[in-house]
Design an enzyme around this catalytic site. Sequence first.
Site, short mmCIF file in Angstrom:
data_model
loop_
_atom_site.label_atom_id
_atom_site.label_comp_id
_atom_site.label_asym_id
_atom_site.label_seq_id
_atom_site.Cartn_x
_atom_site.Cartn_y
_atom_site.Cartn_z
N ASP A 37 -52.09 -26.01 -16.96
CA ASP A 37 -51.89 -27.17 -16.10
C ASP A 37 -52.29 -28.44 -16.84
O ASP A 37 -53.22 -28.43 -17.65
CB ASP A 37 -52.73 -27.04 -14.83
CG ASP A 37 -52.16 -27.81 -13.66
OD1 ASP A 37 -51.71 -27.18 -12.70
OD2 ASP A 37 -52.15 -29.07 -13.72
N ASP A 65 -49.29 -29.52 -21.49
CA ASP A 65 -48.05 -30.09 -20.96
C ASP A 65 -46.94 -29.10 -21.30
O ASP A 65 -46.55 -28.97 -22.47
CB ASP A 65 -47.79 -31.45 -21.61
CG ASP A 65 -46.47 -32.07 -21.19
OD1 ASP A 65 -45.76 -31.46 -20.35
OD2 ASP A 65 -46.13 -33.15 -21.71
N VAL A 66 -46.45 -28.39 -20.31
CA VAL A 66 -45.48 -27.33 -20.59
C VAL A 66 -44.11 -27.88 -20.94
O VAL A 66 -43.22 -27.11 -21.32
CB VAL A 66 -45.37 -26.32 -19.41
CG1 VAL A 66 -46.67 -25.56 -19.23
CG2 VAL A 66 -44.96 -27.02 -18.12
N ASN A 92 -44.35 -21.88 -12.40
CA ASN A 92 -44.48 -22.54 -11.12
C ASN A 92 -44.51 -24.07 -11.22
O ASN A 92 -44.23 -24.75 -10.24
CB ASN A 92 -45.76 -22.05 -10.43
CG ASN A 92 -46.07 -22.81 -9.17
OD1 ASN A 92 -45.40 -22.65 -8.15
ND2 ASN A 92 -47.08 -23.68 -9.23
N TYR A 152 -33.28 -32.72 -7.72
CA TYR A 152 -34.19 -31.62 -7.42
C TYR A 152 -33.40 -30.36 -7.07
O TYR A 152 -33.72 -29.27 -7.55
CB TYR A 152 -35.11 -32.01 -6.26
CG TYR A 152 -36.23 -31.03 -6.02
CD1 TYR A 152 -37.32 -30.98 -6.86
CD2 TYR A 152 -36.19 -30.15 -4.93
CE1 TYR A 152 -38.36 -30.07 -6.64
CE2 TYR A 152 -37.21 -29.25 -4.70
CZ TYR A 152 -38.29 -29.21 -5.56
OH TYR A 152 -39.31 -28.30 -5.34
N LYS A 156 -33.67 -26.83 -9.22
CA LYS A 156 -34.13 -25.63 -8.54
C LYS A 156 -33.02 -24.60 -8.37
O LYS A 156 -33.26 -23.39 -8.39
CB LYS A 156 -34.77 -25.99 -7.20
CG LYS A 156 -36.11 -26.72 -7.35
CD LYS A 156 -37.10 -25.90 -8.17
CE LYS A 156 -38.46 -26.53 -8.25
NZ LYS A 156 -39.44 -25.71 -9.01
#
Length: 263
Positions: A37, A65-66, A92, A152, A156
């Site tokens: 995270d 930071d992914v 997630n 979004y 998704k």
Amino acid sequence: MSMAGQIAFITGGAMGIGRAFTETLLAEGAEKVYIADMNEEAGRNTVTELEAQFGSGRCALLVVDVTNSAQFEDAFQRAVTESGHIDLMVNNAGTFNESDWEPVVELNLVACVRGSKLAMEHMNKKNGGRGGRVINTSSGLGLHDLHATPLYCATKSGVRSFTSSMALHPDRELTGVQFASICPTSVKTDFLKKFDERTCFYFHTFKDVLDNMSITPSQVAEGFLKLLRMPHMNGAILKVGESGAEFCKLEYVGLGSDWTPPP
């Protein structure tokens, strides 16, 4: 599948539904949960609180930071090196901002793909791995279109389609890796505070939807637990809403050569 003795890696696990997922994993007996995270303060608070509840050494924070591929890969490798393996990968981490699209695509979709690929490479029995599971957080808006949130919805939907497609891997029995997606409707977290006139189109038409359709992180975690406990979850798409959790699938529906646009 029993989580007893299992090692999990979850992105965005410090707050909201990510924290609820982390707590669920520990309650189910996971040996250790790695929380990747960006929010160091929230992450440290989460680790402190959950270790007080479940025991020292049960979870660890990786500040990362992914959307940065090098950071993400390094964090994943650190977890593998320390624990020897990862049994469950939960992608997630997510964000929302219709006015600034590139960071949303990078976090919601690209980072999810990267995390899934890292897990697949590591877990793949054909590569010497021991198999495992990947659960990706999509959204109820990954199953439906909405005028207020086209970006979004796109990211998704991409997560949901990517995950379902990965589940169709022709060598899935040989790889030992299962893929599933969870699709919560609007959840009562700080995430909802991001929805306003700047980050959402036609917010005045959407606000009532948010006010009347919000569920709690614990309700989403109940659906997550349902996936965890399934002997075989590969290909599952689980929508979690006010009425509970239900499995679903998306199918092509032909409408013929003539079409009338909706009003």
